[in-house]
Write a protein that holds these residues in place. Structure first.
Motif, PDB file in Angstrom:
ATOM      1  N   TRP A 158       0.701  -1.066   0.010  1.00  6.51           N
ATOM      2  CA  TRP A 158      -0.045   0.043   0.037  1.00  6.51           C
ATOM      3  C   TRP A 158       0.840   1.194   0.077  1.00  6.51           C
ATOM      4  CZ3 TRP A 158      -4.712  -1.663  -1.139  1.00  6.51           C
ATOM      5  CH2 TRP A 158      -5.744  -0.524  -0.906  1.00  6.51           C
ATOM      6  N   ASP A 159       0.205   2.324   0.098  1.00  4.13           N
ATOM      7  CA  ASP A 159       1.169   3.496  -0.068  1.00  4.13           C
ATOM      8  C   ASP A 159       1.675   3.859   1.212  1.00  4.13           C
ATOM      9  OD1 ASP A 159      -1.039   4.589   1.085  1.00  4.13           O
ATOM     10  OD2 ASP A 159      -1.653   6.289  -0.437  1.00  4.13           O
ATOM     11  N   TRP A 160       1.714   2.933   2.254  1.00  4.96           N
ATOM     12  CA  TRP A 160       2.522   3.132   3.579  1.00  4.96           C
ATOM     13  C   TRP A 160       3.065   1.568   3.816  1.00  4.96           C
ATOM     14  CZ3 TRP A 160      -0.618  -0.384   5.001  1.00  4.96           C
ATOM     15  CH2 TRP A 160      -2.167  -0.463   4.796  1.00  4.96           C
ATOM     16  N   TRP A 364     -10.164   0.225   8.641  1.00  3.36           N
ATOM     17  CA  TRP A 364      -9.985   0.764   7.112  1.00  3.36           C
ATOM     18  C   TRP A 364     -10.144  -0.619   6.334  1.00  3.36           C
ATOM     19  CZ3 TRP A 364      -5.254  -0.864   4.397  1.00  3.36           C
ATOM     20  CH2 TRP A 364      -5.609  -0.348   2.942  1.00  3.36           C
ATOM     21  N   ASN A 430     -13.962   1.197   1.474  1.00  7.81           N
ATOM     22  CA  ASN A 430     -12.960   2.389   1.280  1.00  7.81           C
ATOM     23  C   ASN A 430     -12.841   2.825   0.155  1.00  7.81           C
ATOM     24  OD1 ASN A 430     -10.861   4.062   2.522  1.00  7.81           O
ATOM     25  ND2 ASN A 430      -9.606   2.946   0.996  1.00  7.81           N
ATOM     26  N   GLU A 431     -13.458   4.229  -0.295  1.00  5.40           N
ATOM     27  CA  GLU A 431     -13.152   4.884  -1.293  1.00  5.40           C
ATOM     28  C   GLU A 431     -13.833   4.647  -2.740  1.00  5.40           C
ATOM     29  OE1 GLU A 431      -9.108   6.563  -1.073  1.00  5.40           O
ATOM     30  OE2 GLU A 431      -9.772   7.723   0.627  1.00  5.40           O
ATOM     31  N   GLU A 522     -11.039  10.948   6.883  1.00  4.82           N
ATOM     32  CA  GLU A 522      -9.513  11.092   6.609  1.00  4.82           C
ATOM     33  C   GLU A 522      -9.026  12.155   6.310  1.00  4.82           C
ATOM     34  OE1 GLU A 522      -8.164   8.046   3.610  1.00  4.82           O
ATOM     35  OE2 GLU A 522      -9.643   6.498   4.233  1.00  4.82           O
TER      36      GLU A 522
END
Ligand code: BMA
Length: 873
Positions: A158-160, A364, A430-431, A522
């Motif tokens: 993921w982006d983290w 999330w 989510n999104e 968020e």
């Protein structure tokens, strides 16, 4: 072929590491890339076990019960195929009565490579249905098509976080046998009598499983804290063709069982009373008993969406009739390998959330439905859970097999989790609605979206749980979403529902750049974790500024470059460090953490002040702020306020402050200085003394003080001070035309009767443009204190072993953004109750809470104190 000892619960990455096939620690260096080969192989888990006897096999029904297999597998018992799995979040049950034998048996779970399976499935789907669900380009750091497998999405990166698409038996697996029936789940609904609010009704449903085609004469007993609610109730059970039957009860709690309502942390009475509910199933014609015990809380919850000026709808939670301002953060999986998570670690993270005055965490949708331990702790600590279903950020396939798997997953998870009082809301994903609105124009994807999240999921959730709200996505326009057929043009409309907001371009300490929505679920900003956390993953040589390749490998913010974002934003406010080794990298870490903490403080304080809806636009009227993100999955530059391992960033200490029920919030509005008093307490009308002090950076005594008294109501945000900057220059006697660079403000409110106090600061210009003077901070004293804040036991069932030390500091002038830390590798872990603080009047005491075995001297000798002027530029 590689053969090693495996563990259940567990998975292949941890097994190979423990057995030494993988030589280095998994989260070190670039091992996420180097060890990816593990995920492209197929791994078989096998166990030969004893203990199956005739008695067990003589039972009517004998099953192999798998509570969690990750993910796509074939399961054999004694070489006979008994079943297949394809969903990590589903419990499977297979009939093994005629497969098991007395004595020794062998079970084998043969799992396929997840990334290769996803790739194959996406191709097959495209060939069969003639369209692409998603496009994905694989890179070293990421795997593709996670949407085609029901597995933790973040395990593909993921982006983290890194990609570790593991395989294994991640929950318990065992044999279950019985003659009649078992209670699988218990769901509840607690209702309060509107006329006599201390009287409650409890609806209980026992979800029973049996393969019996015959009717069963059952006896049901229900107790609450061992006191009978239902005694020896006879009920005839007739199972449906799938073997399910439900027994429902509506019980008025008798007066001799006094009920104390459950509240979120910091709300109203702040009681998190829990009760033990036992449901017991027995039979007139058998000795068999099946029982389930659940810990429940009595509370009502509502999501209030009523019309506002400007054509909007409110969006806030009401618990036991009390409106709640949701204060919290977003939870990501606390480990990419769930088996490496300990209960103590989860507890530490959740206690940290409570310590920061949070009352909500959002689980999330790209992770996992969390463990029972997680929700038990949330119940105890009063942390409400916004529960996403595990679908995130991209369209999903909707072929019949996939939807069937979704149906089973959602029904099972709802029943497993439903009894937890902490769970406040279910959200479909989510999104994904937002992604469709932004990037997908064809009707096909919209139809698919509605098929999965409206037709299937919404129906299942609302049928399975009538006791709490459901929204199809986060963000969404809430009730308004339906009018746009659940695929709104702008699911982030500030007039309705919840909003996600990110902005890496504007100056982040300026509140006017932030969107004013009803509920901001968020918003976030990046920073670096501390040296100590970096050094668990990277060598000393990587601790440099400019940042090393090792550090940059962990920047996963694709489109933007995370390292540049951090330097760009910090550079708005501070001179960046000179090039150098570990000390300059430590300077950069410090600046990044202050910049992040200030950004989130600025945005959150806006949300807490912004209670009124703007009648022109319908914006504002905020009742929820959940910043992105609470925790980390590895050491990396991310949005987290708690580093991987549990250490608090400066943001987390700031959160204690900006989420406190009593907030005093100064801000610049055009050419005026304003101060708001924000109360989320329930004490009623109270008087507060306000003090606004102006300091010159060169002195630690105020040069001007304004004092006034204000009466305020519970649960309000009120302007208590408003002065134009020129007027302040006049009254506080600015010797030049402009004192922006010379002055800083300190504001305080107090109420002596209730012992309430809050303070805050306001900068009039960026630190790099302010005349800050080296404050020469010294440690005056370190001593262990008993009963200090931070040592108090939290929650009724939680006892902390922590010790607390008071650290007293002195400074010669005003010291801004003072950070406290320990020299790396000293092994002292714990939390500073304040960090990144200001010292205004020459003195400051800070509480450090720790479970380490340390002495006063140990703390004093290893303390590293840093303020803005200590950064070498
Ligand atoms: C949102 C989240 C996450 C992501 C975060 C930061 O998109 O839902 O998917 O990690 O922003 O980019």
């Amino acid at each position: 072929m590689i053969t090693v000892r495996a563990r259940v619960p567990g998975s292949i990455y941890s097994d190979l590491r423990r057995e030494g096939v993988l030589k280095e620690s998994l989260l070190s260096g670039d091992n996420d890339v180097k060890y990816r080969w593990v995920s492209y192989d197929n791994w078989t888990f096998e166990r030969t076990f004893n203990g199956i006897d005739e008695k067990l096999l003589s039972k009517q029904y004998v099953y192999l019960l798998a509570n969690g297999i990750d993910t796509v597998s074939e399961v054999t018992v004694n070489d006979r195929l008994i079943g297949r799995t394809d969903n990590q979040f589903v419990r499977y049950k297979w009939d093994v009565k005629h497969v098991l034998r007395v004595g020794q048996n062998t079970v084998r779970v043969s799992i396929q490579s997840a990334p290769l399976y996803s790739l194959r499935k996406s191709k097959e789907y495209e060939e069969k249905y003639k369209y692409k669900v998603i496009s994905c380009t694989k890179s070293d750091n990421t795997e593709c098509y996670v949407d085609f497998i029901r597995k933790m999405a973040a395990s593909y990166s993921w982006d983290w976080g890194p990609a570790f698409p593991t395989q294994g038996i991640w929950k318990s697996l065992g044999v279950e046998s019985y003659d009649r029936a078992v209670i699988r789940d218990v769901t509840v609904d607690t209702r309060r009598d509107p006329k006599t609010p201390d009287r409650w009704t409890l609806a209980v449903s026992a979800h029973i499983e049996t393969a019996s085609k015959k009717q069963l004469d059952a006896i049901i007993d229900i107790t609450l804290d061992d006191k009978p609610l239902v005694a020896k109730h006879s009920q005839r059970l007739t199972a449906d063709p799938l073997g399910a039957v439900k027994a429902d009860f509506v019980i008025t709690i008798p007066e001799d069982i006094p009920i104390i309502a459950w509240y979120p942390n910091g709300v109203a009475d702040n009681t998190q009373q829990l009760y033990s509910l036992q449901v017991r199933l027995s039979f007139a014609d058998s000795q068999e008993v099946s029982a389930q015990t659940k810990r429940i809380g009595f509370r009502t919850i509502r999501l209030v969406q009523s019309p506002t000026p400007g054509d909007g709808l409110t969006f806030y939670f009401e618990v036991n009739g009390q409106p709640v301002f949701a204060k919290g953060s977003n939870w990501i999986p606390a480990n990419v390998l769930q088996e490496d998570l300990t209960e103590a670690y989860v507890r530490d993270l959740l206690v940290s959330a409570r310590s920061a005055n949070m009352n909500v965490l959002r689980v999330w949708g790209g992770g996992v439905y969390e463990s029972d331990v997680f929700y038990d702790l949330a119940d105890e600590l009063g942390i409400m859970i916004w529960q996403d279903m595990m679908y995130a950020c991209a369209p999903y396939p909707v072929n019949p097999e996939f939807l069937l798997s979704v149906d089973v997953e959602i029904s099972q998870q709802i029943r497993r989790l439903q009894h937890h009082p902490s769970i406040a809301i279910w959200a479909g994903n989510n999104e994904i609605e937002a992604v469709i609105a932004a990037f997908v124009s064809d009707e096909r994807h919209k139809q698919d979206y509605r098929e999965l999240f409206v037709k299937h999921m919404q129906t299942l959730v609302t049928d399975g749980d009538t006791s709490r709200p459901f929204v199809t996505s986060s963000p969404s326009n809430g009730l308004k979403d339906k009018l746009e057929n659940y695929t709104a043009k702008n699911p982030g409309d500030l007039r309705y529902g919840d909003v996600h907001s990110y902005n890496y371009m504007s100056p982040q300490w300026d509140w006017t750049v932030y969107p004013r929505g009803k509920f901001i679920s968020e918003y976030g900003q990046l920073s670096y974790p501390s040296l100590d956390t970096w050094l668990t993953a990277l060598p000393d040589a990587d601790m440099t500024y400019p940042t090393s390749a090792g550090v940059r490998h962990r920047n996963r913010l694709g489109f933007f470059n995370g390292t540049q974002v951090i330097e760009g934003l910090s550079g708005n406010y501070f001179q960046l460090p000179a090039p150098g080794g570990v000390d300059r990298f430590a300077d950069l870490i410090y600046l990044s953490q202050i910049t992040q903490a200030m950004a989130i403080k600025t945005q959150t304080e806006l949300y807490r002040r912004d209670r009124e809806v703007d009648p022109q636009t319908g914006f504002g009227g905020t009742m929820g702020a959940l910043y992105w993100q609470l925790n980390d999955i590895w050491p990396a530059p991310t949005w987290a306020s708690i580093e991987f391992g549990g250490k608090w960033k400066i943001l987390h200490s700031f959160a204690r402050h900006f989420y406190h029920n009593l907030l005093v919030s100064p801000y610049l509005d055009n050419n005026s200085i304003k101060v708001s008093l924000v109360r989320d307490d329930y004490y009623g009308k109270l008087d507060f003394d306000l003090s606004v002090k102006v300091y010159d950076w060169s002195q630690n005594r105020p040069i001007y003080e304004h004092k006034s008294r204000h009466s305020s109501d519970s649960f309000s945000a009120q302007l208590v001070y408003n002065i134009t900057v020129p007027e302040l220059y006049r009254v506080a006697k600015c010797p030049q035309t402009d004192c922006h660079s010379d002055w800083v403000l300190n504001v305080e409110v107090t109420n002596t009767e209730r012992k309430l106090q809050a303070n805050n600061f306001l900068l009039l210009s960026e630190p790099k443009n302010s005349h800050i003077i080296q404050p020469n901070i010294k440690v005056l004293d370190v001593k262990e204190v008993k009963g200090a804040e931070g040592s108090a036991p939290v929650g009724p069932h939680y006892l902390s072993n922590s010790r607390t030390f008071s650290i007293s500091l002195s400074s010669e002038t005003i010291a801004p953004f003072v950070s406290l830390d320990f020299r790396p590798k000293t092994g002292i872990s714990g939390h500073f109750m304040e960090n990144g603080f200001f010292i205004f009047d020459g003195k400051k005491s800070v509480i450090f809470s720790t479970e380490s075995n340390v002495t006063d001297k140990h703390i004093r000798d290893n303390l590293v104190i840093k303020s803005v002027t200590d950064v070498i530029v």
